[in-house]
Design a protein around this motif. Structure first.
Motif, mmCIF file in Angstrom:
data_model
loop_
_atom_site.group_PDB
_atom_site.id
_atom_site.type_symbol
_atom_site.label_atom_id
_atom_site.label_comp_id
_atom_site.label_asym_id
_atom_site.label_seq_id
_atom_site.Cartn_x
_atom_site.Cartn_y
_atom_site.Cartn_z
ATOM 1 N N ALA A 145 0.857 -1.180 0.000
ATOM 2 C CA ALA A 145 0.000 0.000 0.000
ATOM 3 C C ALA A 145 0.892 1.228 0.000
ATOM 4 N N ASP A 146 1.261 1.710 -1.171
ATOM 5 C CA ASP A 146 2.244 2.782 -1.263
ATOM 6 C C ASP A 146 1.596 4.157 -1.277
ATOM 7 N N SER A 147 0.382 4.247 -0.778
ATOM 8 C CA SER A 147 -0.306 5.522 -0.657
ATOM 9 C C SER A 147 -0.738 5.710 0.783
ATOM 10 N N VAL A 148 -0.615 6.939 1.265
ATOM 11 C CA VAL A 148 -1.025 7.202 2.644
ATOM 12 C C VAL A 148 -2.534 7.170 2.778
ATOM 13 N N ASP A 149 -3.236 7.063 1.674
ATOM 14 C CA ASP A 149 -4.696 6.967 1.719
ATOM 15 C C ASP A 149 -5.177 5.542 1.508
ATOM 16 N N ALA A 150 -4.249 4.601 1.404
ATOM 17 C CA ALA A 150 -4.631 3.215 1.170
ATOM 18 C C ALA A 150 -5.156 2.579 2.451
ATOM 19 N N LYS A 151 -5.795 1.423 2.305
ATOM 20 C CA LYS A 151 -6.362 0.730 3.460
ATOM 21 C C LYS A 151 -5.304 -0.135 4.134
ATOM 22 N N THR A 158 -0.138 7.551 10.468
ATOM 23 C CA THR A 158 0.776 8.119 11.465
ATOM 24 C C THR A 158 1.998 8.750 10.803
ATOM 25 N N VAL A 159 2.528 8.101 9.773
ATOM 26 C CA VAL A 159 3.760 8.587 9.145
ATOM 27 C C VAL A 159 3.480 9.439 7.917
ATOM 28 N N LYS A 160 2.252 9.900 7.778
ATOM 29 C CA LYS A 160 1.861 10.635 6.566
ATOM 30 C C LYS A 160 2.799 11.792 6.260
ATOM 31 N N ASN A 161 3.208 12.542 7.279
ATOM 32 C CA ASN A 161 4.090 13.689 7.068
ATOM 33 C C ASN A 161 5.548 13.291 6.894
ATOM 34 N N GLU A 162 5.843 11.993 7.080
ATOM 35 C CA GLU A 162 7.217 11.515 6.986
ATOM 36 C C GLU A 162 7.505 10.866 5.630
#
Length: 374
Positions: A145-151, A158-162
């Protein structure tokens, strides 16, 4: 055939550690290079390179990296060059000619993506430090899941900004290469080059990591400094970096500032320093017996200071076992100051020294008379 999740995790981890090297043609070669073989585990090793300057002095570390970042092969392999200072602090990256970074859908990185990657790699305390690769994989599937919006659960959120959306695994893999075991290895290598010349160079550097590292080498736990490095430490105290200046001041033992010349130097530094360092200097002086010159300078300056500094200076003078006649005379002259809070405290301290000089006694009597008439 469907791959079970545990196998997927193993393959991902193998690819994270199993990167290989391309020939050293990526970056422009410095004057001299020394190569070191670094072993990650029983099956993986790579070449770390130490660059030297034209004076044959160690300058920086770099590494030419090739690594896959996708389990399914949906991303192009990454060819990238990483650079560190001599203590393993990451500095920058660049690419071999023609190489770029891409996301899962084969879109090339935009400039803002490259800028964000540099920010990510610049942070040694990133949340990526404590994230396991399997935490970034969708449960019950081998798909990444290489998207921060994936399930993929809470971890990616948590690591969205990283991370960079669409390049989670690129960010994860590259961050762990930059901040992994190689850092300790670089520090060990630099230790082998530690000598007087390197320490002088580090202390004079604008790289505060170098300065802190070298200070630990030249000042022992008791605050005793190797004599030849005293000018370097004094330069740091008068330098632009308040944090290294304060650290150097605190590391030096009280004995270092016992001499009259050193005390005058410290006072001159105080007068030209910013407020935080001024306070640090006054705190340092609280543990150092004053020579007459410093006591007299402090007595002269204190009424021009703010309340915090005035109190500290007056306490410093009050703590001395004896003050010179000149220092007492200077304090007595301040009894004519318009700041009544200051003058009352100066009178109290003067009284404790029981001065006998005629003009000091006269000033004190005049002040006492004025005080009783109010």
């Amino acid at each position: 055939m469907e791959m079970v999740p545990s196998t997927a995790f193993i393959l991902i981890l193998l690819m994270l550690s199993g990167f290989s090297e391309r020939p050293a043609t990526f970056a422009q070669k410095p004057a001299k290079i020394r190569e070191f073989t670094i072993t990650e585990n029983d099956t993986t090793s790579y070449t770390l390179k130490l660059a030297f300057d034209e004076s044959d002095q160690p300058s920086y570390f770099f590494r030419n990296v090739f690594t896959p970042v996708c389990l399914t092969g949906e991303c192009k392999p990454v060819y990238i060059n990483f650079y560190w200072d001599l203590l393993g602090n990451y500095t920058r990256y660049d690419f071999p000619p023609g190489q770029v970074l891409t996301k899962m859908d084969h879109r090339e990185f935009k400039q803002e993506d490259y800028d964000k990657l540099q920010d990510i790699l610049n942070n040694p305390n990133s949340l990526l430090k404590d994230v396991a690769m399997e935490d970034l994989v969708g449960k019950g599937t081998e798909n990444l899941a290489d998207s921060v919006d994936a399930k993929a659960g809470a971890t990616l959120k948590t690591v969205k900004n990283e991370v960079i959306d669409g390049a989670v695994y690129t960010c994860y893999t590259l961050w762990h290469i930059v901040h992994g075991k190689v850092v300790d290895e670089m520090q060990k290598i630099t230790e082998t080059y530690s000598n007087e010349s390197l320490l002088h160079r580090f202390l004079a550097s604008s790289n505060h990591y170098y300065q802190y590292w070298a200070m630990e080498k030249v000042v022992d736990k008791d605050g005793t400094i190797i004599a030849s490095f005293s000018p370097d430490m004094l330069s740091i105290i008068r330098g632009k970096n308040i944090f290294t200046a304060r650290s150097a001041l605190q590391k030096l033992g009280n004995q270092f500032f016992m001499e009259n010349a050193r005390q005058l130097w410290l006072w001159e530094t105080y007068r030209s320093a910013g407020y935080p360092l001024q306070i640090a200097i006054l705190k340092k002086l609280a543990r150092i017996p004053f020579q007459n010159s410093l006591a007299e300078a402090t007595a002269s300056e204190m009424v021009n200071a703010n309340r915090e500094q005035f109190t500290m200076m007056l306490n410093l003078l009050a703590a001395q076992p004896k003050l010179s006649d000149k220092a007492l005379q200077t304090m007595a002259r301040h009894l004519d100051n318009t700041n009544q809070d200051y003058t009352a405290e100066i009178y109290r301290v003067l009284t404790a020294f029981h001065p006998r000089t005629h003009d000091v006694v006269a000033k004190m009597n005049a002040f006492k008379t004025r005080a009783t008439q109010k």
